[in-house]
Design a protein around this motif. Structure first.
Motif, PDB file in Angstrom:
ATOM      1  N   PHE A   3       4.304  86.777 -46.036  1.00  0.00           N
ATOM      2  CA  PHE A   3       4.420  86.850 -47.453  1.00  0.00           C
ATOM      3  C   PHE A   3       2.975  86.729 -48.086  1.00  0.00           C
ATOM      4  CE2 PHE A   3       4.362  84.193 -51.067  1.00  0.00           C
ATOM      5  CZ  PHE A   3       5.421  84.875 -52.149  1.00  0.00           C
ATOM      6  N   VAL A   4       2.718  87.464 -49.087  1.00  0.00           N
ATOM      7  CA  VAL A   4       1.296  87.544 -49.776  1.00  0.00           C
ATOM      8  C   VAL A   4       1.612  87.206 -51.038  1.00  0.00           C
ATOM      9  CG1 VAL A   4      -0.483  88.604 -50.489  1.00  0.00           C
ATOM     10  CG2 VAL A   4       0.224  88.961 -48.204  1.00  0.00           C
ATOM     11  N   GLN A   5       1.012  86.050 -51.470  1.00  0.00           N
ATOM     12  CA  GLN A   5       0.776  86.062 -52.967  1.00  0.00           C
ATOM     13  C   GLN A   5      -0.471  86.311 -53.713  1.00  0.00           C
ATOM     14  OE1 GLN A   5       0.800  82.017 -55.291  1.00  0.00           O
ATOM     15  NE2 GLN A   5       2.729  82.790 -56.001  1.00  0.00           N
ATOM     16  N   MET A   6      -0.720  87.141 -54.640  1.00  0.00           N
ATOM     17  CA  MET A   6      -1.894  87.651 -55.537  1.00  0.00           C
ATOM     18  C   MET A   6      -1.919  86.838 -56.657  1.00  0.00           C
ATOM     19  SD  MET A   6      -3.107  91.499 -56.426  1.00  0.00           S
ATOM     20  CE  MET A   6      -4.632  92.078 -56.978  1.00  0.00           C
ATOM     21  N   ILE A   7      -3.166  86.373 -56.798  1.00  0.00           N
ATOM     22  CA  ILE A   7      -3.353  85.429 -58.060  1.00  0.00           C
ATOM     23  C   ILE A   7      -4.644  86.429 -58.599  1.00  0.00           C
ATOM     24  CG2 ILE A   7      -3.963  83.548 -59.298  1.00  0.00           C
ATOM     25  CD1 ILE A   7      -2.890  82.196 -56.618  1.00  0.00           C
ATOM     26  N   GLN A   8      -4.622  86.671 -60.094  1.00  0.00           N
ATOM     27  CA  GLN A   8      -5.984  87.178 -60.720  1.00  0.00           C
ATOM     28  C   GLN A   8      -5.742  86.676 -62.085  1.00  0.00           C
ATOM     29  OE1 GLN A   8      -3.408  91.343 -60.011  1.00  0.00           O
ATOM     30  NE2 GLN A   8      -5.408  91.629 -61.191  1.00  0.00           N
ATOM     31  N   GLY A   9      -7.065  86.866 -62.636  1.00  0.00           N
ATOM     32  CA  GLY A   9      -7.418  86.325 -63.961  1.00  0.00           C
ATOM     33  C   GLY A   9      -8.809  86.753 -64.280  1.00  0.00           C
ATOM     34  N   ARG A  10      -9.407  85.967 -65.230  1.00  0.00           N
ATOM     35  CA  ARG A  10     -10.737  85.935 -65.647  1.00  0.00           C
ATOM     36  C   ARG A  10     -11.319  84.753 -65.672  1.00  0.00           C
ATOM     37  NH1 ARG A  10     -13.620  90.303 -67.009  1.00  0.00           N
ATOM     38  NH2 ARG A  10     -12.285  92.308 -67.246  1.00  0.00           N
ATOM     39  N   THR A  11     -12.571  84.524 -65.426  1.00  0.00           N
ATOM     40  CA  THR A  11     -13.209  83.145 -65.560  1.00  0.00           C
ATOM     41  C   THR A  11     -14.583  83.441 -65.974  1.00  0.00           C
ATOM     42  OG1 THR A  11     -13.924  81.318 -64.373  1.00  0.00           O
ATOM     43  CG2 THR A  11     -14.273  83.292 -63.144  1.00  0.00           C
ATOM     44  N   PHE A  21       0.963  83.962 -46.247  1.00  0.00           N
ATOM     45  CA  PHE A  21       1.931  82.970 -45.402  1.00  0.00           C
ATOM     46  C   PHE A  21       2.842  83.499 -44.603  1.00  0.00           C
ATOM     47  CE2 PHE A  21       0.373  80.772 -49.184  1.00  0.00           C
ATOM     48  CZ  PHE A  21       0.542  79.314 -48.791  1.00  0.00           C
ATOM     49  N   GLU A  22       3.238  82.726 -43.604  1.00  0.00           N
ATOM     50  CA  GLU A  22       4.309  83.466 -42.768  1.00  0.00           C
ATOM     51  C   GLU A  22       5.735  84.141 -43.204  1.00  0.00           C
ATOM     52  OE1 GLU A  22       5.392  80.425 -39.719  1.00  0.00           O
ATOM     53  OE2 GLU A  22       3.403  80.519 -38.748  1.00  0.00           O
ATOM     54  N   ASP A  38       3.837  88.539 -56.129  1.00  0.00           N
ATOM     55  CA  ASP A  38       4.555  88.035 -54.782  1.00  0.00           C
ATOM     56  C   ASP A  38       4.891  89.171 -54.106  1.00  0.00           C
ATOM     57  OD1 ASP A  38       4.087  85.454 -55.544  1.00  0.00           O
ATOM     58  OD2 ASP A  38       6.139  85.189 -56.077  1.00  0.00           O
ATOM     59  N   SER A  39       4.737  89.137 -52.910  1.00  0.00           N
ATOM     60  CA  SER A  39       5.157  90.351 -51.980  1.00  0.00           C
ATOM     61  C   SER A  39       5.471  89.933 -50.618  1.00  0.00           C
ATOM     62  CB  SER A  39       3.914  91.431 -51.666  1.00  0.00           C
ATOM     63  OG  SER A  39       3.977  92.384 -51.032  1.00  0.00           O
ATOM     64  N   THR A  40       6.671  90.553 -50.250  1.00  0.00           N
ATOM     65  CA  THR A  40       7.496  90.509 -48.953  1.00  0.00           C
ATOM     66  C   THR A  40       7.054  91.729 -48.142  1.00  0.00           C
ATOM     67  OG1 THR A  40       9.483  90.991 -49.770  1.00  0.00           O
ATOM     68  CG2 THR A  40       9.161  88.516 -49.663  1.00  0.00           C
ATOM     69  N   TRP A  41       6.687  92.587 -48.848  1.00  0.00           N
ATOM     70  CA  TRP A  41       6.091  93.987 -48.180  1.00  0.00           C
ATOM     71  C   TRP A  41       4.674  93.848 -48.029  1.00  0.00           C
ATOM     72  CZ3 TRP A  41       3.133  98.002 -47.855  1.00  0.00           C
ATOM     73  CH2 TRP A  41       3.512  99.040 -46.977  1.00  0.00           C
ATOM     74  N   ASN A  70       3.129  95.402 -51.644  1.00  0.00           N
ATOM     75  CA  ASN A  70       3.623  95.881 -52.854  1.00  0.00           C
ATOM     76  C   ASN A  70       4.624  94.951 -53.403  1.00  0.00           C
ATOM     77  OD1 ASN A  70       4.881  98.855 -51.095  1.00  0.00           O
ATOM     78  ND2 ASN A  70       3.108  98.422 -52.174  1.00  0.00           N
ATOM     79  N   TYR A  71       4.890  95.120 -54.976  1.00  0.00           N
ATOM     80  CA  TYR A  71       5.238  94.140 -55.639  1.00  0.00           C
ATOM     81  C   TYR A  71       6.056  94.742 -56.920  1.00  0.00           C
ATOM     82  CZ  TYR A  71       1.056  94.566 -58.318  1.00  0.00           C
ATOM     83  OH  TYR A  71      -0.266  95.027 -58.868  1.00  0.00           O
ATOM     84  N   ASP A  72       6.771  94.001 -57.478  1.00  0.00           N
ATOM     85  CA  ASP A  72       7.646  94.516 -58.501  1.00  0.00           C
ATOM     86  C   ASP A  72       8.472  95.964 -58.048  1.00  0.00           C
ATOM     87  OD1 ASP A  72       6.945  92.240 -59.964  1.00  0.00           O
ATOM     88  OD2 ASP A  72       5.279  93.331 -60.991  1.00  0.00           O
ATOM     89  N   ASP A  73       8.521  96.709 -58.989  1.00  0.00           N
ATOM     90  CA  ASP A  73       9.209  97.805 -58.660  1.00  0.00           C
ATOM     91  C   ASP A  73       8.153  99.099 -58.399  1.00  0.00           C
ATOM     92  OD1 ASP A  73      11.731  97.095 -58.826  1.00  0.00           O
ATOM     93  OD2 ASP A  73      11.706  97.312 -61.051  1.00  0.00           O
ATOM     94  N   ASP A  74       6.872  98.962 -58.816  1.00  0.00           N
ATOM     95  CA  ASP A  74       5.939 100.005 -58.705  1.00  0.00           C
ATOM     96  C   ASP A  74       4.715  99.678 -58.540  1.00  0.00           C
ATOM     97  OD1 ASP A  74       5.226  98.947 -61.236  1.00  0.00           O
ATOM     98  OD2 ASP A  74       5.656 100.568 -62.385  1.00  0.00           O
ATOM     99  N   GLY A  75       4.340  98.377 -58.385  1.00  0.00           N
ATOM    100  CA  GLY A  75       3.112  97.849 -58.008  1.00  0.00           C
ATOM    101  C   GLY A  75       2.670  97.758 -56.550  1.00  0.00           C
TER     102      GLY A  75
END
Length: 202
Positions: free
Chosen positions: A2-10, A53-54, A87-90, A144-149
């Motif tokens: 499982f991967v969580q991607m976090i993004q933004g500006r600083t 994460f696992e 969030d991605s499980t693929w 991959n995340y959501d339906d097309d990301g």
């Protein structure tokens, strides 16, 4: 995985790095199921982080820890506005070398008209010998995340090696796959160049 991607500006990359160091020292030791992370800030202040994460359950357990809550309060303050989460499980990881030894990481992000076909094309390397064709590439991580990301991190030995490697023409089968991928794209692909990547593994 499982991967969580976090993004933004600083506007304060130093504060982001300090918080990442704090996570390593104070939160990571108790993060059950954590496999590693890739983080960095681009020259124009875009933050991107990929936490592995696992399983989604392991990530959820970590997010429920008080240490994680306290840490995130400090991290959230480093962003200009609200960060985005994907969030991605693929997840597909390829490691012809040691990604944690990378001196440069490029993260690509985009949307596709056909997620299934995109996966097939991105997963198919044919008979390419990566150590011979692109020895500068130490590994890749695709989600991959959501339906097309989709997003993909590519780990290079150095930025100079990566730029030199870009000049090499791809093998015919790879060129065909890349051409088809372009026809599936929705909008422009975004690139995050992490010249000072922060790479962690347990």
């Amino acid at each position: 995985m499982f991967v969580q991607m976090i993004q933004g500006r600083t506007g304060d990359p130093g504060a982001v790095r300090a918080q990442l160091d704090k996570w390593r020292d104070e939160v990571a030791p108790g993060a059950d199921g954590w496999l590693g992370s890739t983080s960095g800030v681009t020259a124009d202040g875009r933050v991107v982080a990929l936490a592995r994460f696992e399983s989604a359950e392991a990530a959820r357990r970590n997010s429920e820890r008080p240490e994680q809550d306290a840490w995130w309060a400090g991290m959230a303050a480093c962003f200009d506005g609200e960060p985005e989460f994907h969030d991605s499980t693929w997840v597909q990881a390829n490691q012809p070398g040691d990604p944690d030894a990378a001196g440069f990481v490029q993260v690509m992000q985009g949307r596709t008209k056909d997620l299934g076909r995109g996966r097939e094309l991105m997963s198919s390397d044919g008979d390419v010998d990566w150590n011979e064709y692109r020895p500068d590439i130490l590994g890749t991580l695709m989600i991959n995340y959501d339906d097309d990301g989709w997003a993909m991190a590519i780990y290079f030995t150095s930025e100079a090696d990566a730029r030199a490697g870009e000049q090499k023409p791809p093998p015919p089968e790879m060129a065909e796959a890349m051409a088809e991928l372009e026809t599936l794209a929705i909008g422009e692909t975004e690139y995050f160049d992490l010249t000072d990547p922060w790479l962690l593994s347990p």
